[in-house]
Design a protein around this motif. Structure first.
Motif, PDB file in Angstrom:
ATOM      1  N   LYS A  66      28.918  46.247  92.657  1.00  0.00           N
ATOM      2  CA  LYS A  66      29.899  47.236  92.278  1.00  0.00           C
ATOM      3  C   LYS A  66      30.271  48.252  93.312  1.00  0.00           C
ATOM      4  O   LYS A  66      31.402  48.700  93.543  1.00  0.00           O
ATOM      5  CB  LYS A  66      29.585  47.883  91.014  1.00  0.00           C
ATOM      6  CG  LYS A  66      30.419  49.089  90.540  1.00  0.00           C
ATOM      7  CD  LYS A  66      31.822  48.500  89.983  1.00  0.00           C
ATOM      8  CE  LYS A  66      32.582  49.328  89.188  1.00  0.00           C
ATOM      9  NZ  LYS A  66      32.960  50.458  89.881  1.00  0.00           N
ATOM     10  N   LEU A  67      29.389  48.593  93.954  1.00  0.00           N
ATOM     11  CA  LEU A  67      29.378  49.482  95.209  1.00  0.00           C
ATOM     12  C   LEU A  67      30.395  49.034  96.429  1.00  0.00           C
ATOM     13  O   LEU A  67      31.005  49.395  96.930  1.00  0.00           O
ATOM     14  CB  LEU A  67      27.902  49.940  95.733  1.00  0.00           C
ATOM     15  CG  LEU A  67      27.397  51.050  95.014  1.00  0.00           C
ATOM     16  CD1 LEU A  67      25.715  51.359  95.544  1.00  0.00           C
ATOM     17  CD2 LEU A  67      27.895  52.202  95.152  1.00  0.00           C
ATOM     18  N   VAL A  68      29.877  47.412  96.540  1.00  0.00           N
ATOM     19  CA  VAL A  68      30.743  46.806  97.685  1.00  0.00           C
ATOM     20  C   VAL A  68      32.278  46.948  97.172  1.00  0.00           C
ATOM     21  O   VAL A  68      33.061  46.969  97.931  1.00  0.00           O
ATOM     22  CB  VAL A  68      30.129  45.407  97.631  1.00  0.00           C
ATOM     23  CG1 VAL A  68      31.165  44.475  98.635  1.00  0.00           C
ATOM     24  CG2 VAL A  68      28.809  45.363  98.185  1.00  0.00           C
ATOM     25  N   GLU A  69      32.476  46.716  95.839  1.00  0.00           N
ATOM     26  CA  GLU A  69      34.056  46.501  95.547  1.00  0.00           C
ATOM     27  C   GLU A  69      34.662  48.127  95.666  1.00  0.00           C
ATOM     28  O   GLU A  69      35.710  48.073  95.767  1.00  0.00           O
ATOM     29  CB  GLU A  69      33.942  46.186  93.923  1.00  0.00           C
ATOM     30  CG  GLU A  69      33.633  44.930  93.812  1.00  0.00           C
ATOM     31  CD  GLU A  69      33.502  44.642  92.209  1.00  0.00           C
ATOM     32  OE1 GLU A  69      33.696  45.485  91.326  1.00  0.00           O
ATOM     33  OE2 GLU A  69      32.967  43.236  91.722  1.00  0.00           O
ATOM     34  N   ASP A  70      33.751  49.114  95.401  1.00  0.00           N
ATOM     35  CA  ASP A  70      34.375  50.295  95.506  1.00  0.00           C
ATOM     36  C   ASP A  70      34.315  50.967  97.084  1.00  0.00           C
ATOM     37  O   ASP A  70      34.451  52.105  96.830  1.00  0.00           O
ATOM     38  CB  ASP A  70      33.505  51.321  94.578  1.00  0.00           C
ATOM     39  CG  ASP A  70      33.692  50.852  93.343  1.00  0.00           C
ATOM     40  OD1 ASP A  70      34.667  50.216  92.725  1.00  0.00           O
ATOM     41  OD2 ASP A  70      33.140  51.257  92.275  1.00  0.00           O
ATOM     42  N   THR A 115      14.491  42.699  85.231  1.00  0.00           N
ATOM     43  CA  THR A 115      15.534  43.518  84.750  1.00  0.00           C
ATOM     44  C   THR A 115      16.240  44.525  85.627  1.00  0.00           C
ATOM     45  O   THR A 115      17.177  44.433  85.711  1.00  0.00           O
ATOM     46  CB  THR A 115      15.007  44.068  83.267  1.00  0.00           C
ATOM     47  OG1 THR A 115      14.687  42.892  82.373  1.00  0.00           O
ATOM     48  CG2 THR A 115      16.412  44.751  82.770  1.00  0.00           C
ATOM     49  N   THR A 116      15.294  45.314  86.257  1.00  0.00           N
ATOM     50  CA  THR A 116      15.618  46.489  87.290  1.00  0.00           C
ATOM     51  C   THR A 116      16.473  45.681  88.194  1.00  0.00           C
ATOM     52  O   THR A 116      17.432  46.188  89.086  1.00  0.00           O
ATOM     53  CB  THR A 116      14.490  47.117  87.692  1.00  0.00           C
ATOM     54  OG1 THR A 116      13.790  47.907  86.464  1.00  0.00           O
ATOM     55  CG2 THR A 116      15.029  48.268  88.518  1.00  0.00           C
ATOM     56  N   ILE A 117      15.842  44.449  88.673  1.00  0.00           N
ATOM     57  CA  ILE A 117      16.266  43.694  89.942  1.00  0.00           C
ATOM     58  C   ILE A 117      17.754  43.555  89.781  1.00  0.00           C
ATOM     59  O   ILE A 117      18.764  43.696  90.234  1.00  0.00           O
ATOM     60  CB  ILE A 117      15.743  42.707  90.455  1.00  0.00           C
ATOM     61  CG1 ILE A 117      14.364  43.168  91.132  1.00  0.00           C
ATOM     62  CG2 ILE A 117      16.401  41.805  91.440  1.00  0.00           C
ATOM     63  CD1 ILE A 117      13.282  42.202  91.451  1.00  0.00           C
ATOM     64  N   GLN A 123      23.933  44.186  90.469  1.00  0.00           N
ATOM     65  CA  GLN A 123      24.969  44.404  89.607  1.00  0.00           C
ATOM     66  C   GLN A 123      25.701  45.654  90.382  1.00  0.00           C
ATOM     67  O   GLN A 123      26.938  45.908  90.530  1.00  0.00           O
ATOM     68  CB  GLN A 123      25.117  44.596  88.101  1.00  0.00           C
ATOM     69  CG  GLN A 123      24.677  43.354  87.375  1.00  0.00           C
ATOM     70  CD  GLN A 123      24.651  43.720  85.758  1.00  0.00           C
ATOM     71  OE1 GLN A 123      24.675  44.756  85.385  1.00  0.00           O
ATOM     72  NE2 GLN A 123      24.193  42.369  85.163  1.00  0.00           N
ATOM     73  N   ARG A 124      24.727  46.827  90.366  1.00  0.00           N
ATOM     74  CA  ARG A 124      25.155  47.918  90.935  1.00  0.00           C
ATOM     75  C   ARG A 124      25.437  47.790  92.345  1.00  0.00           C
ATOM     76  O   ARG A 124      26.476  48.526  92.878  1.00  0.00           O
ATOM     77  CB  ARG A 124      24.096  49.138  90.928  1.00  0.00           C
ATOM     78  CG  ARG A 124      23.798  49.766  89.318  1.00  0.00           C
ATOM     79  CD  ARG A 124      22.663  50.551  89.289  1.00  0.00           C
ATOM     80  NE  ARG A 124      22.921  51.790  90.081  1.00  0.00           N
ATOM     81  CZ  ARG A 124      22.169  52.992  90.226  1.00  0.00           C
ATOM     82  NH1 ARG A 124      20.881  52.596  89.957  1.00  0.00           N
ATOM     83  NH2 ARG A 124      22.616  53.816  91.046  1.00  0.00           N
ATOM     84  N   LEU A 125      24.725  47.144  93.260  1.00  0.00           N
ATOM     85  CA  LEU A 125      25.322  46.619  94.660  1.00  0.00           C
ATOM     86  C   LEU A 125      26.409  45.942  94.636  1.00  0.00           C
ATOM     87  O   LEU A 125      27.118  46.472  95.472  1.00  0.00           O
ATOM     88  CB  LEU A 125      24.246  45.790  95.073  1.00  0.00           C
ATOM     89  CG  LEU A 125      22.678  46.595  95.189  1.00  0.00           C
ATOM     90  CD1 LEU A 125      21.680  45.516  96.151  1.00  0.00           C
ATOM     91  CD2 LEU A 125      22.853  47.612  96.551  1.00  0.00           C
TER      92      LEU A 125
END
Length: 210
Positions: free
Chosen positions: A117-121, A106-108, A113-115
């Motif tokens: 999002k970071l790429v998009e931003d 779950t953490t992975i 998902q956070r990775l």
């Protein structure tokens, strides 16, 4: 009626009694010499611990079957209590492994998902995003490596499958806890472990529901 290897009975209450006696190391029932039925004796053949098994399924004999289970648990000659505790412990350990794997998976998933999002931003704050990306990627690789140690099979089970496996192990452990001797200190420890794993599994189920 008893059949086959004498550990099977057509009545549900007597079958539960026979299953418990077998788990506690009692010898196989033998046919009574008089008055019909079968005799179930404890490992020490103590006459006071002898149980007569009836072939009929009337309400009265079912009450006898239920009260006989208390006699089996109280018998000091029983040798199978440790076996039941071992099964409980094994199932709890397996459930703990599945829950830890599900928590890591779950953490992975959240990290992935956070990775993304970071790429998009990244265009808005490239330097800061790069630093966070490196930290998250390192954490991702560490968790992924630990998860492979826990669940080395490929393809890797989904979080739903891990949670289902943990649920099955906990259900088995809980069933065996009901048969475990109530005066055993280890049972209390195992019960606490079971409750703690149940809470962790509930968190995973709520995360999956979102």
């Amino acid at each position: 009626m008893l059949s086959g290897d004498n550990w099977h009975h057509s009545n549900k209450e007597w079958q539960e009694t026979l299953d418990l006696a077998k788990a506690y190391g009692w010898p196989e029932p033998r046919e009574a010499k008089n008055h019909g039925g079968w005799i179930l004796s404890c490992p020490a053949a103590d006459r006071s611990h002898r149980i007569r098994i009836y072939s009929t399924g009337s309400k009265n004999t079912e009450n006898v079957a239920r009260s006989s289970r208390k006699k089996i648990k109280r018998c000091q000659h029983s040798s199978g209590a440790k076996g039941i505790l071992a099964v409980i412990s094994s199932r709890l350990q397996s459930a703990a492994r599945w829950i830890k794997a599900a928590e890591m998976a779950t953490t992975i998933g959240e990290t992935e998902q956070r990775l993304e999002k970071l790429v998009e931003d990244a265009d808005d704050s490239m330097a800061d995003a790069n630093r966070q990306f490196d930290l998250l990627e390192a954490g991702f690789e560490m968790l992924d490596s630990e998860l492979k140690d826990l669940i080395p099979t490929e393809p890797r089970p989904t979080v739903h499958e891990m949670a289902d496996s943990a649920h099955s192990d906990l259900r088995t452990a809980n069933g065996k806890l009901r048969d475990a001797p109530s005066d055993s200190d280890q049972v209390g420890v195992l019960r606490e472990h079971y409750e703690e794993l149940l809470v962790r599994l509930d968190v995973i189920h709520r995360q999956l529901a979102h």
